[in-house]
Design an enzyme around this catalytic site. Structure first.
Site, PDB file in Angstrom:
ATOM      1  N   HIS A 121       0.906  -1.135  -0.186  1.00  0.00           N
ATOM      2  CA  HIS A 121       0.045  -0.064  -0.040  1.00  0.00           C
ATOM      3  C   HIS A 121       0.820   1.101   0.099  1.00  0.00           C
ATOM      4  O   HIS A 121       1.680   1.375   0.975  1.00  0.00           O
ATOM      5  CB  HIS A 121      -0.686   0.133   1.402  1.00  0.00           C
ATOM      6  CG  HIS A 121      -1.870   1.175   1.161  1.00  0.00           C
ATOM      7  ND1 HIS A 121      -1.860   2.088   2.164  1.00  0.00           N
ATOM      8  CD2 HIS A 121      -3.062   1.551   0.499  1.00  0.00           C
ATOM      9  CE1 HIS A 121      -2.746   2.924   2.213  1.00  0.00           C
ATOM     10  NE2 HIS A 121      -3.442   2.626   0.834  1.00  0.00           N
ATOM     11  N   HIS A 134      -7.790   7.949  -3.841  1.00  0.00           N
ATOM     12  CA  HIS A 134      -8.255   6.594  -4.191  1.00  0.00           C
ATOM     13  C   HIS A 134      -9.244   6.546  -5.330  1.00  0.00           C
ATOM     14  O   HIS A 134      -9.595   5.509  -6.019  1.00  0.00           O
ATOM     15  CB  HIS A 134      -8.705   6.064  -3.063  1.00  0.00           C
ATOM     16  CG  HIS A 134      -7.574   5.617  -1.997  1.00  0.00           C
ATOM     17  ND1 HIS A 134      -7.594   6.541  -0.891  1.00  0.00           N
ATOM     18  CD2 HIS A 134      -7.021   4.718  -1.840  1.00  0.00           C
ATOM     19  CE1 HIS A 134      -6.107   6.049  -0.186  1.00  0.00           C
ATOM     20  NE2 HIS A 134      -6.007   4.900  -0.614  1.00  0.00           N
ATOM     21  N   ARG A 161     -13.489  16.010  21.381  1.00  0.00           N
ATOM     22  CA  ARG A 161     -13.582  15.882  22.834  1.00  0.00           C
ATOM     23  C   ARG A 161     -14.902  16.734  23.325  1.00  0.00           C
ATOM     24  O   ARG A 161     -15.016  17.870  23.244  1.00  0.00           O
ATOM     25  CB  ARG A 161     -12.366  16.951  23.425  1.00  0.00           C
ATOM     26  CG  ARG A 161     -12.412  17.362  24.837  1.00  0.00           C
ATOM     27  CD  ARG A 161     -12.323  16.027  25.790  1.00  0.00           C
ATOM     28  NE  ARG A 161     -12.338  16.124  27.115  1.00  0.00           N
ATOM     29  CZ  ARG A 161     -13.168  15.498  27.990  1.00  0.00           C
ATOM     30  NH1 ARG A 161     -14.076  14.913  27.339  1.00  0.00           N
ATOM     31  NH2 ARG A 161     -12.979  15.737  29.037  1.00  0.00           N
ATOM     32  N   CYS A 194      -6.116  19.001  23.501  1.00  0.00           N
ATOM     33  CA  CYS A 194      -6.697  18.849  24.526  1.00  0.00           C
ATOM     34  C   CYS A 194      -5.639  18.785  25.375  1.00  0.00           C
ATOM     35  O   CYS A 194      -4.464  18.323  25.403  1.00  0.00           O
ATOM     36  CB  CYS A 194      -7.545  17.404  24.499  1.00  0.00           C
ATOM     37  SG  CYS A 194      -8.140  17.087  26.014  1.00  0.00           S
ATOM     38  N   TYR A 243      -8.717  20.993  34.255  1.00  0.00           N
ATOM     39  CA  TYR A 243      -7.877  21.752  33.490  1.00  0.00           C
ATOM     40  C   TYR A 243      -7.153  22.741  34.271  1.00  0.00           C
ATOM     41  O   TYR A 243      -6.936  23.748  34.051  1.00  0.00           O
ATOM     42  CB  TYR A 243      -8.812  22.465  32.346  1.00  0.00           C
ATOM     43  CG  TYR A 243      -9.487  21.474  31.452  1.00  0.00           C
ATOM     44  CD1 TYR A 243      -8.852  20.619  30.875  1.00  0.00           C
ATOM     45  CD2 TYR A 243     -10.902  21.423  31.308  1.00  0.00           C
ATOM     46  CE1 TYR A 243      -9.236  19.700  30.067  1.00  0.00           C
ATOM     47  CE2 TYR A 243     -11.526  20.670  30.545  1.00  0.00           C
ATOM     48  CZ  TYR A 243     -10.997  19.557  29.919  1.00  0.00           C
ATOM     49  OH  TYR A 243     -11.561  18.857  29.296  1.00  0.00           O
TER      50      TYR A 243
END
Lengths: 545, 545
Positions: free
Chosen positions: B118, B143, B217, B264, B400
């Site tokens: 591939h 493709h 997220r 994130c 956070y």
């Protein structure tokens, strides 16, 4: 401080138990004058008001205890006839083995046995060993009190040879001959040009570094400029006007005053040298200092010359009035965007800690670029211009850049790296010192932490076991303004020494408000110029049994 | 790419030597239609124009070689009667041992022996193993060309059971039942709420991450909002006016478009888990992606509501239209100074890579805060207000944030740490993968690097020996604007594999233009929430003998 306090009190208690009765008798016999009043000492330390009373008590105990402990020796000394010592003799007494001597005025003192009782710590007194106390007492006004002088009098052993008070002669053929006189506490890395740093235990004694011990990074001889004829040339924008500003003109701009930490890119270079040789001065942890700077804002001066922020990238180039024998001046530049941003608070400073700039720090005018490497804070500023490119100065283009550890002097391409502007997060331990022996029980660890770009230090982690476990240090010093944290935080940690521990591998690392951290080790950030040395700082100490 | 090219060509040459004559005969016999023209393939890859010709040649060799190599098997398959396979049967063929099957439309293919040929690499084809090719081909338009379909036809082994084309039924009682359908390439860390990352080898295949595989997220179910009735409520300043903005209203503000990487705070958390358990989703290296975002500037919208920058610190609070069963919406805030700074380019974005925002990414409007942690880029934005304090949202105040490794859930004081805004410098290796076997000779290493706060990545160092020696990687991707380097750099290094080496410990570390670096190891930055995981990224691979 508490630990020291406790240790001193403990020793004093022991001394009192052993010799209390005969000591009291001798105090009267030996004291130089009658004003010695152990009941009313006032040894206070600024910046720690809450514990003033504690210090007063300690001062009392200290004055008393010192006398109690060593009265026999002192009594003998005072009773003998006056000895005359040469400066050379004094300077050879710098260790417990030879005796530790200092001078004050014309008097010579043997303070060998007082060193461990010094309230500021033994290491600070040791800085003056073999020489005069005055430069250190000038820094720390706490000493200028009668009971301190009286305490010292107990240790007098003689007088200094009168001929030794003559100042050293000046070599007039030396381009550096006109450099100013420096404070003897400075650890000199290079005399010509002068480069020196304060010893670590003085560095973090004050949040604001006293001018005489502020680290000095000169690239060339110090110019001796006449403030009356000094002019700053500011090249005008197209359509604007060039300016030739006297000091008075600069004072007529609105005055701004800010606290800013300056750090040399080479701070802590000596740790990189231990990995592999680098080119540069062997700075230890002291190529960093903090002052209150006052002056006109660069953005106001540039605006008066017709400059404004433009879409395309441009740079403000600075030239110093210091120059090498070919006439090439020191130069550097910063992006115009920073220069024109009022929030970046770039100053053309004419005051340092409320005084005109000292000559070593750029008298009469230097640039102060908060959050940016020291190399851009051009001293003895002569010329400011706005250019499409960075300064073509050697120090902008062929120095003060970071490279991969794989790059050596055969492969380095200085154009491939950006000039250092903002610096990464940094911290170091200033107490205890590497190789020192600390008391068992509790250890007090002190240091500084700072980050570039106005990023505040939000945390300092300290480890006693080489980085396996961590404790959070207490941050001291001024609270920081968001995005304008231009100045360092001092920090300390009092930690119990694990029982049975014979050695400690003390480590510190800081975190800034971009949550940037310091790398663990030096080798992977090694670079051929030895700049940007900000790995964890490590100190190895022994624990007294 | 060159390495892969060389390896493929080598294998093809070997195949040709072995079977060239009988193969050509069988090509004619087996090809599905007459349009198969190995002399004129056009397998091109966007974003790499300079090597288009090379790829054309490779496509030729590939089409030819694949057929040459495996013609015997294919001939047999095509000559047999059509088999019908169920979806379950297909999904059980995902390894070399079971055979590797994929589907396209109603056709089933056994690509076991093509995998290693591939052009995009075996690992990318393996992502589709046991399922449909369409979602992957949709990402990579290369493709959709006749010769690719013809090549694939050689591997057909049968048809898919028609019943297996029915879409899965929706569970209506599930609050997440209305969540959108996701791309199967995403590695799902949590279904409810949906959290998923692209596999590393797709992540750095494109500088701009295709929308369907952009990391997702979500904290709550995805709201299904009607763009016609959508309104953004902006609370007005005292003396200003509150706004209720439709999508059309937002389009009437000047439109800005910028390339921004979102990351994130928990990216690479799985590496922290290996040190000690943390609370959080097991993100690997893929909780980061890059898109072109377009929308109105937040500063323009705030100005219309009468807001301006004030001396005292203030915050812009965002509320999403996603909410939990109690009606509590997702919320977060950023400092007003950032929001009002035109140079900070904070957007209220309504387009992502030229398309309306996908539902998973905040349709119809989300905040994009360049250089800042993903958690502040509030999606499905419903309300904007200016407050003297940070958002009182759980995600602003109780999540956070970073802590010392010494802090655990018994001792944590969330108020003691600032909310994460800017993120520290980050990089990771995406190819090769940990545990993979690489060819001897030369190894190609790829990855990404990014830093917060608009700080550009200036260098990526790569080591093959665990960090003892380093080489500088080549930075790809768009050049960065000074102070506005909002997007990542992709990087690669082609390095000779030291002779006789059986294993490589590959490490990467990046440097940003504040000369911040990544820490060496994970343990000293471990924190109980597993955020800010930016230590050197390490991949251990084997070298084929």
């Amino acid at each position: 401080m508490l630990l020291l306090h406790r240790a001193v009190v403990l020793r004093l208690e022991q001394a009192c138990r052993l010799k209390s009765i005969p000591s009291r008798i001798c105090i009267q016999a030996c004291s130089i004058n009658d004003s010695f009043q152990p009941q009313r000492p006032s040894l206070t330390f600024s910046g720690d008001n809450s514990s003033t009373q504690g210090w007063r008590v300690m001062g009392t105990l200290l004055g008393l205890g010192a006398v109690l402990a060593y009265q026999d020796h002192r009594c003998r000394a005072a009773q003998e006839s006056t000895h005359i010592y040469t400066k050379e003799e004094v300077s050879s007494h710098t260790s417990p083995e030879t005796g530790i001597w200092v001078t004050l005025g014309s008097e010579v003192f043997d303070v060998t046995e007082f060193v461990d009782l010094h309230p500021g710590g033994p290491s600070k007194l040791m800085l003056a060993a073999g020489g005069p106390l005055e430069p250190f007492w000038a820094l720390y006004a706490v000493h200028n009190q009668s009971h301190v002088r009286e305490l010292l009098a107990q240790y007098k052993i003689g007088e200094l040879n009168p001929e030794d008070k003559v100042a050293p002669t000046v070599e007039t053929s030396d381009p550096y001959a006109d450099d100013p006189v420096r404070h003897p506490a400075l650890k000199v890395n290079s005399q010509r040009p002068f480069n020196a740093e304060p010893p670590p235990e003085l560095l973090t004694e004050n949040y604001i570094t006293p001018n005489p011990i502020f680290f000095t990074r000169n690239h060339l001889p110090v110019p001796n400029l006449d403030p009356d004829t000094y002019r700053l040339h500011v090249v005008g924008a197209p359509g604007g006007q060039s300016l030739s500003l006297s000091l008075d003109d600069l004072h007529n701009f609105p005055k701004y005053e800010i606290t800013v930490t300056l750090q040399c890119a080479g701070n802590r270079r000596s740790e990189m040298t231990q990995v592999k040789e680098v080119k540069g001065l062997e700075w230890r942890t002291g190529a960093i200092s903090t002052a209150r700077w006052a002056g006109a804002r660069l953005c106001d001066v540039l605006a008066q010359a017709g400059h404004q922020l433009c879409e395309t990238e441009a740079h403000v180039c600075f030239e110093g009035l210091d120059s090498d024998p070919t006439g090439t001046a020191y130069g550097a530049s910063i992006p115009l965007a920073r220069a024109m941003d009022p929030e970046a608070e770039v100053l053309l400073a004419y005051e340092m800690n409320g005084q005109p700039l000292p000559r070593d720090h750029g008298f009469p005018v230097r640039v102060v670029v908060p959050g940016v490497v020291g190399a851009r804070h051009v001293k003895w500023l002569g010329r400011v211009s706005v250019q499409p490119e960075e300064s073509y100065s050697h120090w902008q283009r062929r120095d003060y850049k970071g490279f991969s550890p794989s790059v050596d002097w055969d492969t380095v391409d200085f154009d491939s790296a950006p000039s250092i502007q903002e610096l990464p997060v940094q911290s170091a331990i200033t107490e205890p010192r590497d190789g020192e022996t600390v008391e068992s029980g509790e250890v007090t660890i002190k240091g500084y932490a700072w980050s570039g770009g106005g990023r505040a230090v939000i945390r300092v982690d300290v480890s006693l076991d080489g980085g396996l476990t961590w404790q959070v240090a207490k941050l001291d010093g001024e609270e920081q303004r968001p995005r304008k944290a231009w100045a360092w935080r001092l920090w300390q940690l009092k930690a119990p020494v694990p029982a049975g521990q014979k050695e400690l591998n003390i480590v510190c690392k800081a975190v800034d408000d971009g949550y940037n951290v310091q790398p663990d080790t030096v080798a992977p950030i090694w670079n051929l110029r030895g700049v940007l040395s900000n790995a964890w700082h490590r100190v190895h100490v022994y624990v007294s049994p």
